[in-house]
Design a protein around this motif. Structure first.
Motif, PDB file in Angstrom:
ATOM      1  N   TRP A   9       0.866  -1.284   0.095  1.00  0.00           N
ATOM      2  CA  TRP A   9       0.025  -0.055  -0.118  1.00  0.00           C
ATOM      3  C   TRP A   9       0.841   1.043   0.115  1.00  0.00           C
ATOM      4  O   TRP A   9       0.692   2.226  -0.739  1.00  0.00           O
ATOM      5  N   LEU A  10       1.994   1.466   0.744  1.00  0.00           N
ATOM      6  CA  LEU A  10       2.762   2.372   0.947  1.00  0.00           C
ATOM      7  C   LEU A  10       3.526   2.458  -0.463  1.00  0.00           C
ATOM      8  O   LEU A  10       3.568   3.804  -0.942  1.00  0.00           O
ATOM      9  N   ASN A  11       3.744   1.749  -1.161  1.00  0.00           N
ATOM     10  CA  ASN A  11       4.632   1.677  -2.403  1.00  0.00           C
ATOM     11  C   ASN A  11       3.411   2.355  -3.601  1.00  0.00           C
ATOM     12  O   ASN A  11       3.883   2.884  -4.283  1.00  0.00           O
ATOM     13  N   LYS A  12       2.646   1.570  -3.381  1.00  0.00           N
ATOM     14  CA  LYS A  12       1.336   1.966  -4.300  1.00  0.00           C
ATOM     15  C   LYS A  12       1.194   3.655  -4.417  1.00  0.00           C
ATOM     16  O   LYS A  12       1.057   4.075  -5.553  1.00  0.00           O
ATOM     17  N   TYR A  13       1.302   4.162  -3.300  1.00  0.00           N
ATOM     18  CA  TYR A  13       0.912   5.492  -2.982  1.00  0.00           C
ATOM     19  C   TYR A  13       2.006   6.427  -2.803  1.00  0.00           C
ATOM     20  O   TYR A  13       2.273   7.590  -2.705  1.00  0.00           O
ATOM     21  N   ASN A  14       3.248   5.729  -3.314  1.00  0.00           N
ATOM     22  CA  ASN A  14       4.522   6.149  -3.473  1.00  0.00           C
ATOM     23  C   ASN A  14       4.918   7.010  -2.117  1.00  0.00           C
ATOM     24  O   ASN A  14       5.254   8.202  -1.930  1.00  0.00           O
ATOM     25  N   ILE A  15       4.539   6.409  -1.001  1.00  0.00           N
ATOM     26  CA  ILE A  15       4.797   6.908   0.584  1.00  0.00           C
ATOM     27  C   ILE A  15       6.122   6.603   0.975  1.00  0.00           C
ATOM     28  O   ILE A  15       6.380   5.253   1.145  1.00  0.00           O
ATOM     29  N   GLN A  16       7.155   7.614   1.004  1.00  0.00           N
ATOM     30  CA  GLN A  16       8.290   7.133   1.588  1.00  0.00           C
ATOM     31  C   GLN A  16       8.282   6.864   3.117  1.00  0.00           C
ATOM     32  O   GLN A  16       8.015   7.753   3.872  1.00  0.00           O
ATOM     33  N   TYR A  17       8.947   5.944   3.624  1.00  0.00           N
ATOM     34  CA  TYR A  17       9.457   5.694   4.813  1.00  0.00           C
ATOM     35  C   TYR A  17      10.755   5.160   5.320  1.00  0.00           C
ATOM     36  O   TYR A  17      11.257   4.439   4.279  1.00  0.00           O
ATOM     37  N   THR A  18      11.042   5.322   6.441  1.00  0.00           N
ATOM     38  CA  THR A  18      12.315   4.881   6.783  1.00  0.00           C
ATOM     39  C   THR A  18      12.254   3.512   7.433  1.00  0.00           C
ATOM     40  O   THR A  18      12.937   2.693   7.403  1.00  0.00           O
ATOM     41  N   GLY A  42       0.742   5.335  19.284  1.00  0.00           N
ATOM     42  CA  GLY A  42       0.784   6.618  19.618  1.00  0.00           C
ATOM     43  C   GLY A  42       2.104   6.952  20.443  1.00  0.00           C
ATOM     44  O   GLY A  42       2.854   7.845  20.283  1.00  0.00           O
ATOM     45  N   THR A  43       2.339   5.715  21.172  1.00  0.00           N
ATOM     46  CA  THR A  43       3.784   5.810  21.905  1.00  0.00           C
ATOM     47  C   THR A  43       5.046   5.690  21.125  1.00  0.00           C
ATOM     48  O   THR A  43       5.932   6.378  21.066  1.00  0.00           O
ATOM     49  N   GLU A  44       4.799   4.797  19.820  1.00  0.00           N
ATOM     50  CA  GLU A  44       5.966   4.536  19.196  1.00  0.00           C
ATOM     51  C   GLU A  44       5.835   5.605  18.229  1.00  0.00           C
ATOM     52  O   GLU A  44       7.140   5.851  17.856  1.00  0.00           O
ATOM     53  N   TYR A  45       4.949   6.347  17.779  1.00  0.00           N
ATOM     54  CA  TYR A  45       5.041   7.460  16.884  1.00  0.00           C
ATOM     55  C   TYR A  45       5.834   8.564  17.696  1.00  0.00           C
ATOM     56  O   TYR A  45       6.666   9.353  17.134  1.00  0.00           O
ATOM     57  N   LEU A  46       5.893   8.809  18.818  1.00  0.00           N
ATOM     58  CA  LEU A  46       6.328   9.702  19.794  1.00  0.00           C
ATOM     59  C   LEU A  46       7.911   9.604  19.782  1.00  0.00           C
ATOM     60  O   LEU A  46       8.679  10.453  19.934  1.00  0.00           O
ATOM     61  N   LYS A  47       8.437   8.261  19.628  1.00  0.00           N
ATOM     62  CA  LYS A  47       9.580   7.920  19.433  1.00  0.00           C
ATOM     63  C   LYS A  47      10.365   8.296  18.018  1.00  0.00           C
ATOM     64  O   LYS A  47      11.637   8.195  18.103  1.00  0.00           O
ATOM     65  N   THR A  48       9.697   8.679  17.231  1.00  0.00           N
ATOM     66  CA  THR A  48      10.113   8.859  15.878  1.00  0.00           C
ATOM     67  C   THR A  48      10.453  10.512  15.756  1.00  0.00           C
ATOM     68  O   THR A  48       9.721  11.446  16.349  1.00  0.00           O
ATOM     69  N   SER A  50       8.925  11.421  12.593  1.00  0.00           N
ATOM     70  CA  SER A  50       7.971  11.513  11.510  1.00  0.00           C
ATOM     71  C   SER A  50       7.145  12.824  11.827  1.00  0.00           C
ATOM     72  O   SER A  50       6.712  13.128  12.845  1.00  0.00           O
ATOM     73  N   TRP A  51       6.647  13.378  10.873  1.00  0.00           N
ATOM     74  CA  TRP A  51       5.685  14.467  10.750  1.00  0.00           C
ATOM     75  C   TRP A  51       4.194  14.192  10.611  1.00  0.00           C
ATOM     76  O   TRP A  51       3.575  14.843  10.763  1.00  0.00           O
ATOM     77  N   ILE A  52       4.040  12.725  10.209  1.00  0.00           N
ATOM     78  CA  ILE A  52       2.340  12.551  10.114  1.00  0.00           C
ATOM     79  C   ILE A  52       2.359  11.137  10.345  1.00  0.00           C
ATOM     80  O   ILE A  52       3.296  10.225   9.929  1.00  0.00           O
ATOM     81  N   PHE A  53       1.241  10.385  10.960  1.00  0.00           N
ATOM     82  CA  PHE A  53       0.977   8.994  11.162  1.00  0.00           C
ATOM     83  C   PHE A  53      -0.266   8.834  10.213  1.00  0.00           C
ATOM     84  O   PHE A  53      -1.336   9.719  10.377  1.00  0.00           O
ATOM     85  N   ILE A  54      -0.101   7.940   9.525  1.00  0.00           N
ATOM     86  CA  ILE A  54      -1.218   7.384   8.604  1.00  0.00           C
ATOM     87  C   ILE A  54      -1.952   6.035   9.086  1.00  0.00           C
ATOM     88  O   ILE A  54      -1.129   5.265   9.176  1.00  0.00           O
ATOM     89  N   PRO A  71       0.037  15.065  14.455  1.00  0.00           N
ATOM     90  CA  PRO A  71      -0.768  14.808  13.260  1.00  0.00           C
ATOM     91  C   PRO A  71      -0.793  13.397  12.990  1.00  0.00           C
ATOM     92  O   PRO A  71      -0.036  12.511  12.867  1.00  0.00           O
ATOM     93  N   VAL A  72      -2.239  12.936  12.712  1.00  0.00           N
ATOM     94  CA  VAL A  72      -2.549  11.846  12.207  1.00  0.00           C
ATOM     95  C   VAL A  72      -3.492  11.778  11.204  1.00  0.00           C
ATOM     96  O   VAL A  72      -4.786  12.577  11.451  1.00  0.00           O
TER      97      VAL A  72
END
Length: 82
Positions: A9-18, A42-48, A50-54, A71-72
């Motif tokens: 899904w991420l690749n289909k929409y060309n969403i880059q992630y580390t 949410g806890t894992e998101y805070l450790k990054t 990242s500027w948005i969570f999808i 942002p989510v």
């Protein structure tokens, strides 16, 4: 179980992630026992930095925002929590 589908899904929409961080449970029953997925996300998101969570689930998107105050985007409804 969902890693391959998520990456496709991420690749289909060309969403880059580390990093793709996913919970690892031996069974669906073990996953259900833990329950509050939004809190974990949410806890894992805070450790990054990242500027948005999808998120696919509206309920979980709201919970992730509640925990992280960052942002989510809910794919289910298109709502952006910010």
């Amino acid at each position: 179980k969902w890693e391959t589908i998520t990456k496709e899904w991420l690749n289909k929409y060309n969403i880059q992630y580390t990093n793709l961080v996913m919970q690892d449970f031996p069974t669906a029953q073990a996953r259900r026992i833990v329950g509050d997925y939004g809190k974990w996300k949410g806890t894992e998101y805070l450790k990054t930095n990242s500027w948005i969570f999808i998120e696919s689930s509206e309920i979980q998107a709201a919970r992730i925002f509640e925990i992280s105050k960052r942002p989510v985007l809910s794919i289910e409804t298109g709502k952006l929590y910010k």
